[in-house]
Scaffold this active site. Structure first.
Site, mmCIF file in Angstrom:
data_model
loop_
_atom_site.group_PDB
_atom_site.id
_atom_site.type_symbol
_atom_site.label_atom_id
_atom_site.label_comp_id
_atom_site.label_asym_id
_atom_site.label_seq_id
_atom_site.Cartn_x
_atom_site.Cartn_y
_atom_site.Cartn_z
ATOM 1 C CG HIS A 1 -1.913 0.975 1.388
ATOM 2 N ND1 HIS A 1 -1.653 2.273 1.750
ATOM 3 C CD2 HIS A 1 -3.252 0.897 1.204
ATOM 4 C CE1 HIS A 1 -2.785 2.952 1.788
ATOM 5 N NE2 HIS A 1 -3.775 2.143 1.454
ATOM 6 C CE LYS B 1 -7.162 0.055 6.490
ATOM 7 N NZ LYS B 1 -7.881 0.489 5.284
ATOM 8 C CD GLN C 1 -6.865 -4.352 4.295
ATOM 9 O OE1 GLN C 1 -7.805 -4.995 4.757
ATOM 10 N NE2 GLN C 1 -7.024 -3.126 3.839
ATOM 11 C CG ASP D 1 0.602 -2.374 6.199
ATOM 12 O OD1 ASP D 1 -0.299 -2.393 7.059
ATOM 13 O OD2 ASP D 1 0.507 -1.755 5.123
ATOM 14 C CB CYS E 1 -3.593 3.252 -1.690
ATOM 15 S SG CYS E 1 -4.796 4.509 -1.366
#
Ligand SMILES: Cc1ncc(COP(=O)(O)O)c(C=O)c1O
Lengths: 147, 410
Positions: free
Chosen positions: B123, B226, B203, B200, B366
């Site tokens: 991302h 999220k 997600q 990261d 993104c």
């Protein structure tokens, strides 16, 4: 959610069978217009002589709204004076913001099918891409030939 | 089947937006998730009963606010199994967490000629901070590529890592392909090469159990919004030893011990990295989201999302003009499906689905380098949350099946 689709036949037809999407080798003005957020990317080409848009075309990629809008714009402005083209652009951009009269809307002919885009803020940039690109081309940099 | 329906109803009832708007099939969960009442109530209670500026006042109310804020930190610590609450830093979102590492760690320790290694599927939030830090230091930014299924092999990874690699940054689950990277294995290889590993988790943390000690990552970033928490609260986990070596990121109130005219000593972790008035209600909301997750349990969450993921693969694959990016195996998608439709631009797809009340994302997500690598400019993405239902997948597919006709193609 029984409302009709925004994608009427005029719009989809200009998208699928654009009359003005092709190269224009004898164009004397050319400018790229990009919507970085969507990836719409067109190159507008005009042949302007003695203050008249003699011919015009565009190439590039983008969503149906950006492509159809550019095609309808060229339908309108080819054969018209630069001043007319700027006047139409002014009406079109005001239509998108929701401020025009019925007479003005008539001047836009088929391009008036995009009026409802004013309710779709995310798509406004797609609809105005061709017009903005033309404005920039014919804007301050454009030197009116001396009469 | 009846069980599933009862469970659907039971879960959906707890999400006001989902419950109040049956006309919407919300399938943009990778962008942000809807909020359960439990979270909204916790935030309201905080403001109605315990609001004061935390960490400052000496009166009871402020101490209660501080306690609430620190309780949330403890909930986060447990949720990702960090060793110590000092390792949990509250930020605004995953992007800020990654920037914190980019500014504070990378700009302090990167030297000219060093390398930062990321993957092609990052991302922009896990790409630009490294691009900038590398530029500032005169270091090189390198990319590991995946195959067409989105798989990154250890061989490819080993090819790119060198003795000059100082930082490896990688997403655990791709927000475009839905694929999961073997972060544990890659972190091990990075450590053998002497690099730190930044994960990261934007997600992954909302969808699978993440254990920072088991994965042995040095940093983990994620966003509260999220996973049912509010917008404006995020987390950076960092190993204590590294965080202690790092200079503060932002300067101001709350992150100091003593300030004299010409010098200052900084507060202990984690407050050293939390300058200014903190987002206490946001932290309380995230803490409530974690409690909500614990209540439902990852077993249920994953079972539901896997079921939806399988249905999505089955039903989307049945449409010959729909092309899914990445793996053909639903187990590699984690409910995230990015696709193209022959002849129709993604923005038009999303607009037509919207006319049927189906909310999906269109664009480059993104992740422009990945789009380019996959030879596409822009795509449409549908992503599930555990409150979605099979019926909603059906609505997506039904609406998709009308798109070409509405665009005058067939
Ligand atoms: C993989 C990944 N990383 C980082 C982010 C950034 O998250 P936020 O915008 O909450 O900072 C996102 C969100 O879209 C993401 O999907």
């Amino acid at each position: 959610m029984a409302h009709n689709t925004f994608y009427n036949e005029i719009l989809t037809d200009h998208n699928l069978h654009p009359a003005h999407k092709h190269d224009l080798p004898d164009a004397n003005m050319e400018l790229e217009g990009v919507n970085p957020s969507c990836g719409d990317d067109i190159i507008l080409k005009l042949k302007v002589e003695d203050g008249t848009v003699v011919d015009g075309a565009f190439v590039g990629d983008g969503c149906a709204i950006s492509q159809a809008s550019a095609d309808m714009m060229l339908d309108l402005i080819i054969g018209r004076s630069v001043d007319d083209a700027k006047h139409l652009s002014d009406i079109f951009l005001r239509m998108i913001k929701g401020h025009i009269t019925d007479e003005e809307k008539e001047e836009l002919e088929e391009a008036s099918v995009l009026e409802d885009i004013s309710h779709m803020p995310a798509r406004v940039k797609c609809a105005v891409l061709g017009w903005h690109t033309m404005d920039e081309m014919l804007g301050e940099d454009y030197e009116k030939p001396a009469d | 089947m009846a069980d599933r329906k009862a469970m659907d109803d039971e879960i959906r009832r707890q999400f006001p937006l989902v419950n109040n708007h049956p006309e919407i099939a919300y399938l943009d969960n990778s962008a942000t998730m809807q909020k359960p009442s439990y979270v909204l109530d916790a935030m309201r209670d905080f403001y109605e009963e315990e609001n004061a500026n935390p960490l400052r006042g000496l009166y009871d109310l402020s101490m209660r606010a501080t306690e609430q804020y620190e309780n949330a930190r403890e909930l986060v610590r447990k949720f990702i199994n960090a060793e110590d609450t000092a390792e949990i830093i509250f930020t605004r979102n995953a992007t800020e967490s990654l920037n914190l590492v980019g500014y504070s760690y990378a700009r302090t320790f990167l030297r000219e000629g060093d390398e930062v290694l990321i993957t092609i599927m990052e991302h922009h939030s896990n790409l630009l901070p490294w691009m900038q830090a590398a530029k500032a230091a005169g270091a090189a930014l390198k990319y590991v590529e995946c195959d067409e299924n989105g798989h990154i092999s250890t061989e490819k990874f080993r090819e790119q890592i060198t003795d000059r690699t100082r930082i490896v940054a990688m997403t655990q689950i791709s927000n475009v392909l839905g694929v999961k990277n073997d972060v544990k294995e890659f972190a091990k290889i990075a450590h053998e090469a002497g690099a730190v590993f930044v994960c990261d988790g934007a997600q992954s943390v909302p969808h699978i159990p993440v254990d920072v000690q088991d994965l042995d990552v040095d940093f983990l970033a994620f966003s509260g919004h999220k996973m049912g928490g509010p917008m404006g609260i995020g987390v950076l986990y960092g190993k204590r030893k590294l965080l202690e070596e790092m200079p503060p990121f932002l300067y101001g109130g709350e992150m100091i011990e003593y300030v004299k005219r010409d010098s200052a000593t900084y507060a202990e972790l984690p407050h050293k990295f939390e300058a200014g008035t903190v987002n206490a209600a946001g932290a309380v909301g995230l803490g409530a989201a974690i409690r909500f997750y614990n209540e439902i349990g990852f077993e249920t969450i994953m079972e539901r999302e896997e079921y939806l993921s399988r249905r999505m693969m089955e039903e989307l694959s049945a449409l010959p003009y729909v092309h899914i990016l990445g793996s053909k195996d639903p187990a590699n998608h984690h409910g995230i499906y990015t696709f193209t439709v022959d002849g129709v631009h993604p923005h038009d797809i999303a607009a037509i689905l919207d006319e049927d009340g189906v909310d999906v994302r269109a664009g480059h997500h993104c992740a422009q380098p990945l789009m380019k690598f996959m030879h596409t400019l822009s795509t449409t993405r549908a992503s599930v949350g555990f409150y979605n239902t099979g019926e909603e997948i059906g609505r997506l597919v039904k609406s998709l099946s009308t798109v070409r006709e509405k665009m005058g193609i067939v």
